[in-house]
Design an enzyme around this catalytic site. Sequence first.
Site, mmCIF file in Angstrom:
data_model
loop_
_atom_site.group_PDB
_atom_site.id
_atom_site.type_symbol
_atom_site.label_atom_id
_atom_site.label_comp_id
_atom_site.label_asym_id
_atom_site.label_seq_id
_atom_site.Cartn_x
_atom_site.Cartn_y
_atom_site.Cartn_z
ATOM 1 N N PHE A 37 0.859 -1.192 0.000
ATOM 2 C CA PHE A 37 0.000 0.000 0.000
ATOM 3 C C PHE A 37 0.893 1.238 0.000
ATOM 4 O O PHE A 37 1.845 1.315 0.770
ATOM 5 C CB PHE A 37 -0.874 -0.015 1.263
ATOM 6 C CG PHE A 37 -2.181 0.709 1.133
ATOM 7 C CD1 PHE A 37 -3.370 0.007 0.953
ATOM 8 C CD2 PHE A 37 -2.230 2.089 1.217
ATOM 9 C CE1 PHE A 37 -4.591 0.672 0.849
ATOM 10 C CE2 PHE A 37 -3.439 2.756 1.120
ATOM 11 C CZ PHE A 37 -4.620 2.048 0.939
ATOM 12 N N HIS A 103 -10.021 5.174 8.804
ATOM 13 C CA HIS A 103 -9.294 3.915 8.583
ATOM 14 C C HIS A 103 -7.855 4.060 9.079
ATOM 15 O O HIS A 103 -7.293 3.141 9.659
ATOM 16 C CB HIS A 103 -9.313 3.611 7.080
ATOM 17 C CG HIS A 103 -9.108 2.177 6.738
ATOM 18 N ND1 HIS A 103 -9.962 1.188 7.167
ATOM 19 C CD2 HIS A 103 -8.150 1.549 6.008
ATOM 20 C CE1 HIS A 103 -9.540 0.015 6.715
ATOM 21 N NE2 HIS A 103 -8.436 0.207 6.012
HETATM 22 N N1 INI Z 1 -2.530 0.346 4.508
HETATM 23 C C1 INI Z 1 -1.386 1.038 4.525
HETATM 24 O O1 INI Z 1 -0.305 0.447 4.599
HETATM 25 N N2 INI Z 1 -1.401 2.396 4.456
HETATM 26 C C2 INI Z 1 -2.570 3.106 4.391
HETATM 27 O O2 INI Z 1 -2.515 4.352 4.315
HETATM 28 C C3 INI Z 1 -3.788 2.391 4.385
HETATM 29 N N3 INI Z 1 -5.047 3.118 4.322
HETATM 30 O O3 INI Z 1 -5.045 4.354 4.411
HETATM 31 O O4 INI Z 1 -6.099 2.521 4.200
HETATM 32 C C4 INI Z 1 -3.746 0.987 4.435
HETATM 33 N N4 INI Z 1 -4.871 0.244 4.420
HETATM 34 C C5 INI Z 1 -4.880 -1.168 4.129
HETATM 35 C C6 INI Z 1 -4.629 -2.019 5.361
HETATM 36 O O5 INI Z 1 -3.266 -1.975 5.753
HETATM 37 C C7 INI Z 1 -4.986 -3.484 5.107
HETATM 38 O O6 INI Z 1 -4.179 -3.986 4.067
HETATM 39 C C8 INI Z 1 -6.463 -3.681 4.739
HETATM 40 O O7 INI Z 1 -7.302 -3.035 5.676
HETATM 41 C C9 INI Z 1 -6.805 -5.208 4.729
HETATM 42 O O8 INI Z 1 -6.588 -5.781 5.998
#
Ligand code: INI
Length: 170
Positions: A37, A103
Amino acid sequence: MKTPVVDGRGRILSSVKTISGALTAEGINVGIVCGRFNDLITDRLLDGAVDSLQRLGVSPDNVTVAWVPGAFEAPVVARAMANRDDIDGVICLGAVIRGATSHYDFVAGQAAAGLQRAALDSGKPVIFGILTTDTLEQALDRAGAKVGNKGAEAAVTLVETLSVLRQLDP
Ligand code: INI
């Protein structure tokens, strides 16, 4: 090493035994967990971490990188890595950028808590190299632009912490 402890007036109060970490890393095996991500940022953190490890004497052959979807998944993989006999410590890299939703708070908070737990459960250093910023620009600044590279810092932190732990090992 004995270091004198002095009070505010410079009087020597006692001598204490002091342990501090050396930045020598030859022979250590490092696991890196990297979030996909925001990979515009995490790719740069990974470059910084690997470069820093090499400068400190870690052979690339002794570095294993595991990609995870996001920072939320980092703790479980970090724990699995830390529990391996052939890994001395783990660096976790990610970028959690606030944006408009709540989130952020869940992902950043659980990543931090989970990584600390992985470290305490395994007894090995698990380094929090996850950026938590309000904006993409702030993240870029901390991924090699204006404010250094958090991945490179995380590598130094791992080596220093491992050195302290090794000195405490009976
Ligand atoms: N994951 C991140 O590493 N950075 C982010 O900014 C982020 N946002 O903003 O949503 C993010 N979301 C995904 C999360 O880490 C999980 O992969 C997802 O929720 C599935 O469990």
